[in-house]
Scaffold this motif. Structure first.
Motif, PDB file in Angstrom:
ATOM      1  N   ARG A  87     -15.172   0.599  -6.181  1.00 25.00           N
ATOM      2  CA  ARG A  87     -13.873   1.120  -5.739  1.00 25.00           C
ATOM      3  C   ARG A  87     -14.049   2.022  -4.518  1.00 25.00           C
ATOM      4  NH1 ARG A  87      -9.039   2.188  -8.605  1.00 25.00           N
ATOM      5  NH2 ARG A  87      -7.448   2.754  -7.084  1.00 25.00           N
ATOM      6  N   MET A  88     -15.149   2.775  -4.459  1.00 27.17           N
ATOM      7  CA  MET A  88     -15.390   3.673  -3.332  1.00 27.17           C
ATOM      8  C   MET A  88     -15.577   2.881  -2.037  1.00 27.17           C
ATOM      9  SD  MET A  88     -18.379   6.561  -2.891  1.00 27.17           S
ATOM     10  CE  MET A  88     -17.845   7.339  -4.414  1.00 27.17           C
ATOM     11  N   THR A  89     -16.279   1.760  -2.120  1.00 31.80           N
ATOM     12  CA  THR A  89     -16.518   0.931  -0.938  1.00 31.80           C
ATOM     13  C   THR A  89     -15.217   0.320  -0.425  1.00 31.80           C
ATOM     14  OG1 THR A  89     -18.771   0.405  -1.639  1.00 31.80           O
ATOM     15  CG2 THR A  89     -17.746  -1.102  -0.072  1.00 31.80           C
ATOM     16  N   VAL A  90     -14.416  -0.198  -1.342  1.00 32.99           N
ATOM     17  CA  VAL A  90     -13.129  -0.777  -0.959  1.00 32.99           C
ATOM     18  C   VAL A  90     -12.232   0.295  -0.362  1.00 32.99           C
ATOM     19  CG1 VAL A  90     -11.079  -1.965  -1.775  1.00 32.99           C
ATOM     20  CG2 VAL A  90     -13.305  -2.580  -2.710  1.00 32.99           C
ATOM     21  N   ASN A  91     -12.236   1.464  -0.979  1.00 36.23           N
ATOM     22  CA  ASN A  91     -11.400   2.557  -0.491  1.00 36.23           C
ATOM     23  C   ASN A  91     -11.765   2.944   0.931  1.00 36.23           C
ATOM     24  OD1 ASN A  91     -11.121   5.851  -0.344  1.00 36.23           O
ATOM     25  ND2 ASN A  91      -9.382   4.854  -1.347  1.00 36.23           N
ATOM     26  N   ARG A  92     -13.060   2.913   1.243  1.00 38.95           N
ATOM     27  CA  ARG A  92     -13.476   3.235   2.614  1.00 38.95           C
ATOM     28  C   ARG A  92     -12.909   2.232   3.603  1.00 38.95           C
ATOM     29  NH1 ARG A  92     -19.661   3.491   5.150  1.00 38.95           N
ATOM     30  NH2 ARG A  92     -18.972   3.706   7.329  1.00 38.95           N
ATOM     31  N   ALA A  93     -12.984   0.950   3.270  1.00 40.36           N
ATOM     32  CA  ALA A  93     -12.454  -0.089   4.166  1.00 40.36           C
ATOM     33  C   ALA A  93     -10.952   0.102   4.401  1.00 40.36           C
ATOM     34  CB  ALA A  93     -12.725  -1.469   3.585  1.00 40.36           C
ATOM     35  N   VAL A  94     -10.231   0.358   3.315  1.00 42.32           N
ATOM     36  CA  VAL A  94      -8.773   0.511   3.421  1.00 42.32           C
ATOM     37  C   VAL A  94      -8.422   1.787   4.181  1.00 42.32           C
ATOM     38  CG1 VAL A  94      -6.649   0.823   2.097  1.00 42.32           C
ATOM     39  CG2 VAL A  94      -8.338  -0.873   1.363  1.00 42.32           C
ATOM     40  N   ARG A  95      -9.155   2.865   3.917  1.00 37.82           N
ATOM     41  CA  ARG A  95      -8.895   4.123   4.618  1.00 37.82           C
ATOM     42  C   ARG A  95      -9.110   3.972   6.125  1.00 37.82           C
ATOM     43  NH1 ARG A  95     -12.308   7.662   4.131  1.00 37.82           N
ATOM     44  NH2 ARG A  95     -13.727   6.873   2.525  1.00 37.82           N
ATOM     45  N   GLU A  96     -10.176   3.290   6.508  1.00 38.18           N
ATOM     46  CA  GLU A  96     -10.451   3.132   7.938  1.00 38.18           C
ATOM     47  C   GLU A  96      -9.389   2.284   8.615  1.00 38.18           C
ATOM     48  OE1 GLU A  96     -14.434   1.949   8.855  1.00 38.18           O
ATOM     49  OE2 GLU A  96     -15.329   3.684   7.824  1.00 38.18           O
ATOM     50  N   LEU A  97      -8.916   1.236   7.959  1.00 37.71           N
ATOM     51  CA  LEU A  97      -7.851   0.407   8.543  1.00 37.71           C
ATOM     52  C   LEU A  97      -6.524   1.144   8.569  1.00 37.71           C
ATOM     53  CD1 LEU A  97      -8.659  -3.156   7.127  1.00 37.71           C
ATOM     54  CD2 LEU A  97      -9.048  -2.275   9.442  1.00 37.71           C
ATOM     55  N   THR A  98      -6.325   2.032   7.622  1.00 33.41           N
ATOM     56  CA  THR A  98      -5.111   2.854   7.636  1.00 33.41           C
ATOM     57  C   THR A  98      -5.161   3.833   8.804  1.00 33.41           C
ATOM     58  OG1 THR A  98      -4.897   2.674   5.232  1.00 33.41           O
ATOM     59  CG2 THR A  98      -3.691   4.462   6.310  1.00 33.41           C
ATOM     60  N   ALA A  99      -6.321   4.442   9.034  1.00 37.68           N
ATOM     61  CA  ALA A  99      -6.472   5.364  10.161  1.00 37.68           C
ATOM     62  C   ALA A  99      -6.285   4.650  11.491  1.00 37.68           C
ATOM     63  CB  ALA A  99      -7.848   6.026  10.110  1.00 37.68           C
ATOM     64  N   GLN A 100      -6.650   3.358  11.540  1.00 36.88           N
ATOM     65  CA  GLN A 100      -6.487   2.566  12.759  1.00 36.88           C
ATOM     66  C   GLN A 100      -5.088   1.962  12.877  1.00 36.88           C
ATOM     67  OE1 GLN A 100      -9.679  -0.275  12.346  1.00 36.88           O
ATOM     68  NE2 GLN A 100     -11.255   1.307  12.471  1.00 36.88           N
ATOM     69  N   GLN A 101      -4.209   2.278  11.916  1.00 37.92           N
ATOM     70  CA  GLN A 101      -2.811   1.833  11.893  1.00 37.92           C
ATOM     71  C   GLN A 101      -2.686   0.320  11.771  1.00 37.92           C
ATOM     72  OE1 GLN A 101      -0.920   3.679  15.321  1.00 37.92           O
ATOM     73  NE2 GLN A 101      -0.727   5.611  14.230  1.00 37.92           N
ATOM     74  N   VAL A 102      -3.709  -0.298  11.159  1.00 37.53           N
ATOM     75  CA  VAL A 102      -3.609  -1.714  10.806  1.00 37.53           C
ATOM     76  C   VAL A 102      -2.879  -1.849   9.472  1.00 37.53           C
ATOM     77  CG1 VAL A 102      -4.924  -3.796  10.244  1.00 37.53           C
ATOM     78  CG2 VAL A 102      -5.699  -2.298  12.092  1.00 37.53           C
ATOM     79  N   LEU A 103      -3.155  -0.920   8.571  1.00 39.51           N
ATOM     80  CA  LEU A 103      -2.502  -0.872   7.261  1.00 39.51           C
ATOM     81  C   LEU A 103      -1.753   0.446   7.122  1.00 39.51           C
ATOM     82  CD1 LEU A 103      -5.439  -2.129   4.979  1.00 39.51           C
ATOM     83  CD2 LEU A 103      -3.584  -3.496   5.950  1.00 39.51           C
ATOM     84  N   THR A 104      -0.817   0.481   6.204  1.00 40.06           N
ATOM     85  CA  THR A 104      -0.113   1.718   5.897  1.00 40.06           C
ATOM     86  C   THR A 104       0.021   1.840   4.389  1.00 40.06           C
ATOM     87  OG1 THR A 104       1.895   3.005   6.316  1.00 40.06           O
ATOM     88  CG2 THR A 104       2.182   0.629   6.070  1.00 40.06           C
ATOM     89  N   ARG A 105      -0.156   3.045   3.885  1.00 38.29           N
ATOM     90  CA  ARG A 105      -0.081   3.280   2.448  1.00 38.29           C
ATOM     91  C   ARG A 105       1.241   3.928   2.093  1.00 38.29           C
ATOM     92  NH1 ARG A 105      -6.152   5.597   1.110  1.00 38.29           N
ATOM     93  NH2 ARG A 105      -6.988   3.666   0.254  1.00 38.29           N
ATOM     94  N   ARG A 106       1.831   3.466   0.990  1.00 40.23           N
ATOM     95  CA  ARG A 106       3.052   4.078   0.458  1.00 40.23           C
ATOM     96  C   ARG A 106       2.723   4.578  -0.937  1.00 40.23           C
ATOM     97  NH1 ARG A 106       7.085  -0.931   2.029  1.00 40.23           N
ATOM     98  NH2 ARG A 106       6.440  -1.087   4.227  1.00 40.23           N
ATOM     99  N   GLN A 107       2.794   5.876  -1.099  1.00 42.43           N
ATOM    100  CA  GLN A 107       2.364   6.479  -2.347  1.00 42.43           C
ATOM    101  C   GLN A 107       3.101   5.881  -3.542  1.00 42.43           C
ATOM    102  OE1 GLN A 107       2.249  10.684  -2.164  1.00 42.43           O
ATOM    103  NE2 GLN A 107       1.295  10.925  -4.157  1.00 42.43           N
ATOM    104  N   GLY A 108       2.324   5.414  -4.502  1.00 45.87           N
ATOM    105  CA  GLY A 108       2.888   4.838  -5.712  1.00 45.87           C
ATOM    106  C   GLY A 108       3.361   3.406  -5.558  1.00 45.87           C
ATOM    107  N   ALA A 109       3.270   2.856  -4.319  1.00 48.24           N
ATOM    108  CA  ALA A 109       3.787   1.500  -4.096  1.00 48.24           C
ATOM    109  C   ALA A 109       2.720   0.530  -3.609  1.00 48.24           C
ATOM    110  CB  ALA A 109       4.939   1.533  -3.092  1.00 48.24           C
ATOM    111  N   GLY A 110       1.597   1.021  -3.097  1.00 50.48           N
ATOM    112  CA  GLY A 110       0.539   0.133  -2.643  1.00 50.48           C
ATOM    113  C   GLY A 110       0.261   0.245  -1.154  1.00 50.48           C
TER     114      GLY A 110
END
Length: 248
Positions: free
Chosen positions: A58-81
């Motif tokens: 989970r830590m490895t996946v979280n790093r990938a998602v966090r980095e793409l979120t910081a690069q504005q490729v992905l966006t997180r919505r709390q409680g929604a995914g």
């Protein structure tokens, strides 16, 4: 084509294994978006699902998602995914551009909403920019440009009537100010600056963003027939826009 030899297959496997898992997850997510299988606003697989798919913690996946979120490729919505982030609309900085053509080039629909069309006079700040005396007549327009129904630019423009006497008579829901000015006042030269500024309340309302949101602001003046024809300030939501340019 000859089948791969055991040695070439092994080399390929070694090359794949040498790529960190978090990077392979990032490459997979970006690849799906680039291929159009996931579009803006689509929900991407959960971190748990990606962990199972790649055999990763989970830590490895979280790093990938966090980095793409910081690069504005992905966006997180709390409680929604996690979702595919809004695309950044690309604009050409070096050339005098027509925002309607850029939208169409992306396969999108352009629309404009005039908020203000008026006769005005040059104040002490504007007059020197036009080479006019304070109190000289000017035309003023305030227009919101939309792409596929989303506001992407507020265009606040001042125009020299000597260069475009019919400016206020144009239907700016059908033609952009840029298109009209390029037709009646052939471009001789231009100067511009770009800066990041927080959106004032009125601009924020027109762009459908929160006051104080960072915007990319392009200030530009153009000349025609030896006169300054237009001075314009264009506000763009910073999270949606980027400017590009190339010098040959």
């Amino acid at each position: 084509m000859a089948p791969p030899t055991p040695e070439s297959s092994l080399n390929g496997q070694i090359a794949q294994d040498s790529t960190p898992i978090f990077q392979r997850i990032k490459d997979y997510l970006v690849g799906e978006i680039a291929a159009g299988r996931w579009k803006e606003g689509d929900l991407v697989p959960s971190e748990q699902a990606l962990g199972r798919q790649f055999g990763a913690s989970r830590m490895t996946v979280n790093r990938a998602v966090r980095e793409l979120t910081a690069q504005q490729v992905l966006t997180r919505r709390q409680g929604a995914g996690t979702y595919v982030a809004p695309q950044k609309y690309q604009a050409t900085l070096v050339e005098i551009r027509n925002i309607a053509d850029e939208a169409r080039a992306r396969g999108h629909a352009h629309a404009s909403r005039p908020h203000l069309l008026e006769r005005a006079v040059a104040d002490e700040a504007l007059a020197p920019r036009f080479g006019l005396v304070p109190g000289a007549p000017l035309f003023h327009s305030l227009i919101v440009h939309e792409e596929d129904g989303r506001p992407i630019q507020v265009e606040d423009r001042w125009v020299n009537p000597a260069c475009a006497p019919g400016y206020l008579e144009q239907d700016f829901t059908r033609i952009t100010p840029n298109e009209h000015l390029m037709a009646v006042a052939p471009l001789q030269g231009a100067s511009y600056s770009i800066e990041a500024l927080p959106a004032p309340r009125d601009i924020a309302a027109m762009l459908d963003i929160s006051p104080g949101t960072c915007c990319l602001v392009l200030n530009r003046s153009t000349t025609s027939n030896g006169m300054v024809a237009s001075v314009v300030t264009m506000w763009h939501p910073g999270h949606l826009y980027k400017f590009t340019g190339r010098v040959a």
